[in-house]
Design a protein around this motif. Structure first.
Motif, short mmCIF file in Angstrom:
data_model
loop_
_atom_site.label_atom_id
_atom_site.label_comp_id
_atom_site.label_asym_id
_atom_site.label_seq_id
_atom_site.Cartn_x
_atom_site.Cartn_y
_atom_site.Cartn_z
N LEU A 26 0.81 -1.21 0.00
CA LEU A 26 0.00 0.00 0.00
C LEU A 26 0.86 1.27 0.00
N ASN A 27 2.18 1.10 -0.12
CA ASN A 27 3.13 2.21 -0.10
C ASN A 27 3.09 3.01 1.19
N ALA A 28 2.78 2.36 2.27
CA ALA A 28 2.79 3.01 3.59
C ALA A 28 4.23 3.32 3.98
N ARG A 29 4.42 4.37 4.73
CA ARG A 29 5.75 4.73 5.21
C ARG A 29 5.88 4.46 6.71
N SER A 30 4.77 4.18 7.36
CA SER A 30 4.81 3.85 8.79
C SER A 30 3.74 2.80 9.08
N ILE A 31 3.92 2.10 10.20
CA ILE A 31 2.98 1.07 10.61
C ILE A 31 2.97 0.99 12.13
N VAL A 32 1.84 0.63 12.69
CA VAL A 32 1.67 0.53 14.14
C VAL A 32 1.27 -0.91 14.49
N PHE A 33 1.94 -1.48 15.49
CA PHE A 33 1.62 -2.83 15.95
C PHE A 33 1.21 -2.81 17.42
N PRO A 34 0.02 -3.27 17.73
CA PRO A 34 -0.35 -3.42 19.14
C PRO A 34 0.28 -4.70 19.69
N ASN A 35 0.57 -4.70 20.98
CA ASN A 35 1.12 -5.93 21.57
C ASN A 35 -0.06 -6.87 21.84
#
Length: 92
Positions: A26-35
Motif C-alpha cells: 500500500l506504499n505506507a511509510r509507517s505502521i503501528v503494531f499493538p502488543n
C-alpha cells in the motif's frame, strides 16, 4: 487450553510480517503494531515482545520502505518490556 499452545505458537510471528508486507504493498511509510494476545489470551508478555521485535526487525532488514514502526503497549509492564528490549538492541 490457551490459544497459543503448540498448534498456534507461531501465530504472532506469522501475522506481523504479513501486516508489514501489506503496508509495503500500500506504499505506507509507517505502521503501528499493538502488543496482541497478552491480555485475555494470556500469551506470555516477554515472549510476545521477543517475537514481535525479532520478526519486525528481521523483515525490515530484508525489505526497505518503512520509515517508522510503532509498537503500541496497553499496560505499563508491556511498555517497560518493549522499551528495555529495544534499548538493548540499539546498544548491540
Amino acid at each position: 487450553m490457551e490459544w497459543w499452545r503448540p498448534s498456534r505458537r507461531g501465530a504472532i510471528g506469522e501475522i506481523l510480517p504479513e501486516y508489514i508486507q501489506l503496508a509495503l504493498q500500500l506504499n505506507a511509510r509507517s505502521i503501528v503494531f499493538p502488543n496482541i494476545s497478552t491480555g485475555i489470551y494470556r500469551f506470555p508478555k516477554e515472549k510476545a515482545a521477543d517475537i514481535a521485535i525479532q520478526e519486525v526487525t528481521r523483515f525490515v532488514q530484508e525489505h526497505a520502505g518503512l520509515n517508522e514502526i510503532i509498537f503500541v503497549c496497553f499496560d505499563a509492564e508491556n511498555a517497560q518490556l518493549y522499551s528495555r528490549k529495544l534499548q538493548y538492541m540499539r546498544r548491540n
